[in-house]
Structures are given as structure tokens and as C-alpha cells.
Design a protein around this motif. Structure first.
Motif, mmCIF file in Angstrom:
data_model
loop_
_atom_site.group_PDB
_atom_site.id
_atom_site.type_symbol
_atom_site.label_atom_id
_atom_site.label_comp_id
_atom_site.label_asym_id
_atom_site.label_seq_id
_atom_site.Cartn_x
_atom_site.Cartn_y
_atom_site.Cartn_z
ATOM 1 N N ASP A 132 0.825 -1.210 0.000
ATOM 2 C CA ASP A 132 0.000 0.000 0.000
ATOM 3 C C ASP A 132 0.858 1.259 0.000
ATOM 4 O O ASP A 132 0.553 2.237 -0.693
ATOM 5 C CB ASP A 132 -0.937 0.014 1.212
ATOM 6 C CG ASP A 132 -2.069 -0.985 1.079
ATOM 7 O OD1 ASP A 132 -2.293 -1.488 -0.040
ATOM 8 O OD2 ASP A 132 -2.724 -1.264 2.106
ATOM 9 N N GLN A 133 1.933 1.249 0.813
ATOM 10 C CA GLN A 133 2.803 2.416 0.870
ATOM 11 C C GLN A 133 3.485 2.679 -0.470
ATOM 12 O O GLN A 133 3.541 3.822 -0.941
ATOM 13 C CB GLN A 133 3.873 2.235 1.950
ATOM 14 C CG GLN A 133 3.352 2.413 3.345
ATOM 15 C CD GLN A 133 4.464 2.286 4.369
ATOM 16 O OE1 GLN A 133 5.625 2.086 4.034
ATOM 17 N NE2 GLN A 133 4.098 2.418 5.627
ATOM 18 N N LEU A 134 4.012 1.626 -1.077
ATOM 19 C CA LEU A 134 4.685 1.789 -2.367
ATOM 20 C C LEU A 134 3.712 2.243 -3.446
ATOM 21 O O LEU A 134 4.041 3.089 -4.287
ATOM 22 C CB LEU A 134 5.369 0.483 -2.773
ATOM 23 C CG LEU A 134 6.572 0.082 -1.916
ATOM 24 C CD1 LEU A 134 7.067 -1.304 -2.304
ATOM 25 C CD2 LEU A 134 7.673 1.110 -2.026
ATOM 26 N N LEU A 135 2.490 1.696 -3.431
ATOM 27 C CA LEU A 135 1.479 2.113 -4.387
ATOM 28 C C LEU A 135 1.139 3.597 -4.185
ATOM 29 O O LEU A 135 1.003 4.346 -5.153
ATOM 30 C CB LEU A 135 0.226 1.246 -4.238
ATOM 31 C CG LEU A 135 -0.881 1.487 -5.248
ATOM 32 C CD1 LEU A 135 -0.384 1.240 -6.667
ATOM 33 C CD2 LEU A 135 -2.068 0.589 -4.942
ATOM 34 N N GLY A 136 1.032 4.008 -2.913
ATOM 35 C CA GLY A 136 0.756 5.413 -2.610
ATOM 36 C C GLY A 136 1.846 6.337 -3.128
ATOM 37 O O GLY A 136 1.571 7.402 -3.695
ATOM 38 N N ILE A 137 3.107 5.928 -2.973
ATOM 39 C CA ILE A 137 4.238 6.731 -3.461
ATOM 40 C C ILE A 137 4.192 6.828 -4.983
ATOM 41 O O ILE A 137 4.387 7.907 -5.564
ATOM 42 C CB ILE A 137 5.577 6.126 -2.977
ATOM 43 C CG1 ILE A 137 5.708 6.308 -1.462
ATOM 44 C CG2 ILE A 137 6.759 6.765 -3.696
ATOM 45 C CD1 ILE A 137 6.845 5.505 -0.847
ATOM 46 N N GLU A 142 3.040 9.771 -10.083
ATOM 47 C CA GLU A 142 2.465 9.675 -11.424
ATOM 48 C C GLU A 142 1.177 10.491 -11.578
ATOM 49 O O GLU A 142 0.955 11.091 -12.618
ATOM 50 C CB GLU A 142 2.177 8.207 -11.771
ATOM 51 C CG GLU A 142 3.412 7.321 -11.784
ATOM 52 C CD GLU A 142 4.339 7.617 -12.946
ATOM 53 O OE1 GLU A 142 3.841 7.913 -14.044
ATOM 54 O OE2 GLU A 142 5.568 7.553 -12.743
ATOM 55 N N ARG A 143 0.303 10.441 -10.555
ATOM 56 C CA ARG A 143 -1.008 11.120 -10.631
ATOM 57 C C ARG A 143 -1.293 11.825 -9.300
ATOM 58 O O ARG A 143 -2.087 11.369 -8.483
ATOM 59 C CB ARG A 143 -2.112 10.090 -10.905
ATOM 60 C CG ARG A 143 -1.934 9.223 -12.142
ATOM 61 C CD ARG A 143 -2.571 9.763 -13.410
ATOM 62 N NE ARG A 143 -3.908 10.270 -13.324
ATOM 63 C CZ ARG A 143 -5.018 9.577 -13.553
ATOM 64 N NH1 ARG A 143 -4.953 8.312 -13.877
ATOM 65 N NH2 ARG A 143 -6.187 10.171 -13.478
ATOM 66 N N PRO A 144 -0.635 12.975 -9.049
ATOM 67 C CA PRO A 144 -0.798 13.667 -7.764
ATOM 68 C C PRO A 144 -2.241 14.055 -7.453
ATOM 69 O O PRO A 144 -2.646 14.073 -6.292
ATOM 70 C CB PRO A 144 0.095 14.895 -7.892
ATOM 71 C CG PRO A 144 0.600 14.932 -9.277
ATOM 72 C CD PRO A 144 0.260 13.655 -9.947
ATOM 73 N N GLU A 145 -3.046 14.318 -8.484
ATOM 74 C CA GLU A 145 -4.446 14.700 -8.227
ATOM 75 C C GLU A 145 -5.235 13.530 -7.644
ATOM 76 O O GLU A 145 -6.108 13.713 -6.786
ATOM 77 C CB GLU A 145 -5.120 15.236 -9.507
ATOM 78 C CG GLU A 145 -5.409 14.218 -10.605
ATOM 79 C CD GLU A 145 -4.222 13.790 -11.448
ATOM 80 O OE1 GLU A 145 -4.389 12.864 -12.255
ATOM 81 O OE2 GLU A 145 -3.128 14.365 -11.314
ATOM 82 N N LEU A 146 -4.924 12.299 -8.079
ATOM 83 C CA LEU A 146 -5.594 11.114 -7.522
ATOM 84 C C LEU A 146 -5.207 10.902 -6.060
ATOM 85 O O LEU A 146 -6.044 10.560 -5.231
ATOM 86 C CB LEU A 146 -5.220 9.859 -8.323
ATOM 87 C CG LEU A 146 -6.036 9.565 -9.566
ATOM 88 C CD1 LEU A 146 -5.532 8.294 -10.231
ATOM 89 C CD2 LEU A 146 -7.505 9.431 -9.243
#
Length: 162
Positions: A132-137, A142-146
Motif C-alpha cells: 500500500d505504501q509503495l502504491l501510494g508513493i 504519477e497522478r498527484p491529483e488522484l
């Protein structure tokens, strides 16, 4: 952690809890200590009197016996003030005082006497948590708005639970 009846002892091999506590308490003047520090006892005394938070980091499987009255919150009241016996003296106890204890040991074995005096929290990262942490990073890059939208939804969800 702030409203618990007992102070916390966090198992924190990756240092995430340390970073979180330092961020949480920086405005209150957090003092970071190790058991081997020369000013350890004096720093605890001052924090007890003035209600400052203490982060006692990198402890092993035994704690300093002078901490026992603090861990047990053995306070007594005289008039409107609270006091605690710490070491060989009685000092004023400020109810705003908070003690955080962390260890870098991955699998510590605490004696039952210690486990009954503190709340043991395990901050070890699980494979799912790391994923989850790596996906969040990745999403943040890649998509800061998301990522911003996800954070807003988490905050909204937390506020709805109150």
C-alpha cells in the motif's frame, strides 16, 4: 496514544513510529532521549513538571527501574496539584506529560511486569502494508491529483466516524 490509560511501547524496526511521534509532538517541544543519555533523569523530571512529551527511543527488553512510578502513573494529589515520586524526590506532575517508548528490536520478549505497565504497539510493516505504501508513493508521483483526492476521502471518512 494520547488518551490511553498507559503509556505506549512501540515495536518499530523501520522507524515509522518515531517519525510519526516526532511530527505529532514537535509543536509541544518533544524531547528525544535514550536510556544511556547523561541527562536522562533530569530531562524526565523537567518533562514531568512542565507537561512536555518525551520520546524514549531504542530501548531493549528491560527499562530503567526509575521509570516505574511514571509508567504506573503513581501520582497523588495535594490540594489542586498532582505530585509523583521520581527517584529520591517528590516532584510536581503536570497532567499534560506524555511518554512514548520505542524499540528497534524486531521480536522483543518483554517480561510480564513490563507488559502490564505499558501498551505494546506493533509498528512492523506487513507485506500488504508495504505494498500500500509503495502504491501510494507511485500514485503520488504519477497522478498527484488522484493521491490528493484519496487523502481527502480518508479524512472525510475519519470525520464521519466521529
Amino acid at each position: 496514544m494520547k488518551n490511553a490509560r498507559r503509556f505506549s511501547l512501540s515495536i518499530d524496526p523501520q522507524g515509522q513510529c518515531n517519525r510519526w511521534i516526532k511530527n505529532l509532538e514537535k509543536e509541544r517541544g518533544l524531547k528525544v532521549l535514550k536510556l544511556a543519555d547523561s541527562d536522562f533523569t533530569r530531562s524526565i523530571e523537567l518533562a514531568l513538571q512542565f507537561g512536555k512529551p518525551i520520546l524514549l527511543e531504542n530501548v531493549y527488553e528491560e527499562l530503567d527501574p526509575t521509570l516505574e512510578p511514571v509508567l504506573l502513573k503513581q501520582t497523588f494529589q495535594k490540594g489542586p496539584l498532582f505530585f509523583i515520586k521520581f527517584g529520591d524526590q517528590t516532584i510536581e506532575y503536570n497532567q499534560e506529560f506524555n511518554l512514548y517508548i520505542t524499540t528497534k528490536l524486531r521480536n522483543p520478549h518483554y517480561m510480564p511486569e513490563i507488559s502490564t505497565k505499558v501498551t505494546v504497539l506493533n509498528f512492523m510493516i506487513t507485506p500488504e502494508g508495504l505494498n500500500d505504501q509503495l502504491l501510494g508513493i507511485l500514485v503520488k508521483k504519477e497522478r498527484p491529483e488522484l493521491e490528493k483526492e484519496r487523502e481527502e476521502l480518508i479524512l472525510e471518512s475519519a470525520n464521519n466516524k466521529k
